[in-house]
Design a protein around this motif. Structure first.
Motif, short mmCIF file in Angstrom:
data_model
loop_
_atom_site.label_atom_id
_atom_site.label_comp_id
_atom_site.label_asym_id
_atom_site.label_seq_id
_atom_site.Cartn_x
_atom_site.Cartn_y
_atom_site.Cartn_z
N LYS A 87 63.95 -66.19 -17.15
CA LYS A 87 65.25 -66.62 -17.68
C LYS A 87 65.54 -68.03 -17.20
O LYS A 87 65.16 -68.41 -16.11
N GLU A 114 69.04 -67.34 -27.53
CA GLU A 114 69.01 -67.83 -26.15
C GLU A 114 67.70 -68.54 -25.86
O GLU A 114 66.67 -68.24 -26.44
N VAL A 167 68.70 -60.71 -22.38
CA VAL A 167 68.76 -61.92 -23.19
C VAL A 167 69.34 -61.58 -24.56
O VAL A 167 69.38 -60.42 -24.96
N SER A 168 69.78 -62.62 -25.27
CA SER A 168 70.35 -62.40 -26.60
C SER A 168 69.71 -63.33 -27.62
O SER A 168 69.06 -64.31 -27.26
#
Length: 191
Positions: free
Chosen positions: A190, A139, A135-136
């Protein structure tokens, strides 16, 4: 891979500028750290304020230090009912068009024209944690809360920073909905 994250509930609190600290507690007053928080460099202060809205007030509201470049009051929707304020759901620091409130301290008052928000649920992560789960920063992810009233939180914002300890933050209203206890583990999903 399953990634478990500790979760913590955040109660109503304020962040203050140097100018506001001076007005509320006296010129040159230094905020007193009584408890380090899990976010590096942040701490709960022994000083508290009263937050007053159009229809009510809440006393004993904790200040989170250190001082900031802007005044911000983070409330839940239940707090908003007490105060008579409908807070916009925002990320910390996004105060444009937000409502204000009156802050009352032992030495004076500060009338905020803006700054009252309901903070979006979020996860603080170190870059290594973010890389591990793919993940970033910024996000949106989901998290699953286990238990008798298990639920899935959607629209959880990822905040990546080199000083961050892994922890998800929600407000007390959200915590009550899922029977969340501080530092229990939730599963990152996610989107």
């Amino acid at each position: 891979m399953k990634k478990m994250i500790p979760i913590a509930r955040s109660d109503i609190h304020v962040h203050l500028t140097r100018e506001s600290v001076d007005k509320l507690f006296g010129e040159g007053h230094a905020l007193t750290n009584i408890k380090d928080l899990t976010i590096p460099g942040q701490f709960a202060c022994s000083e508290t304020v009263e937050v007053k809205g159009p229809s009510g007030s809440i006393t004993g509201v904790v200040i989170v230090g250190p001082e900031r470049a802007y005044d911000q009051v983070e409330i839940s929707y239940s707090n908003g009912l007490t105060l008579g304020i409908i807070p916009p759901l925002r990320e910390s620091g996004d105060l444009t068009g937000s409502p204000g409130a009156l802050l009352i301290g032992p030495k004076g008052e500060v009338s905020l024209s803006k700054g009252v928000i309901a903070a979006k649920r979020h996860i603080h992560m170190h870059p290594k944690d973010a890389e591990e789960v793919g993940v970033s920063n910024g996000e949106s992810v989901k998290s699953r809360v286990p238990g008798d009233r298990g639920l899935v939180f959607e629209n959880v914002i990822v905040r990546v920073g080199s000083g961050n300890a892994l922890e998800m933050h929600i407000d007390f209203d959200e915590g009550f909905a899922g029977l969340v206890e501080d530092f229990m583990l939730v599963e990152l999903l996610k989107e």
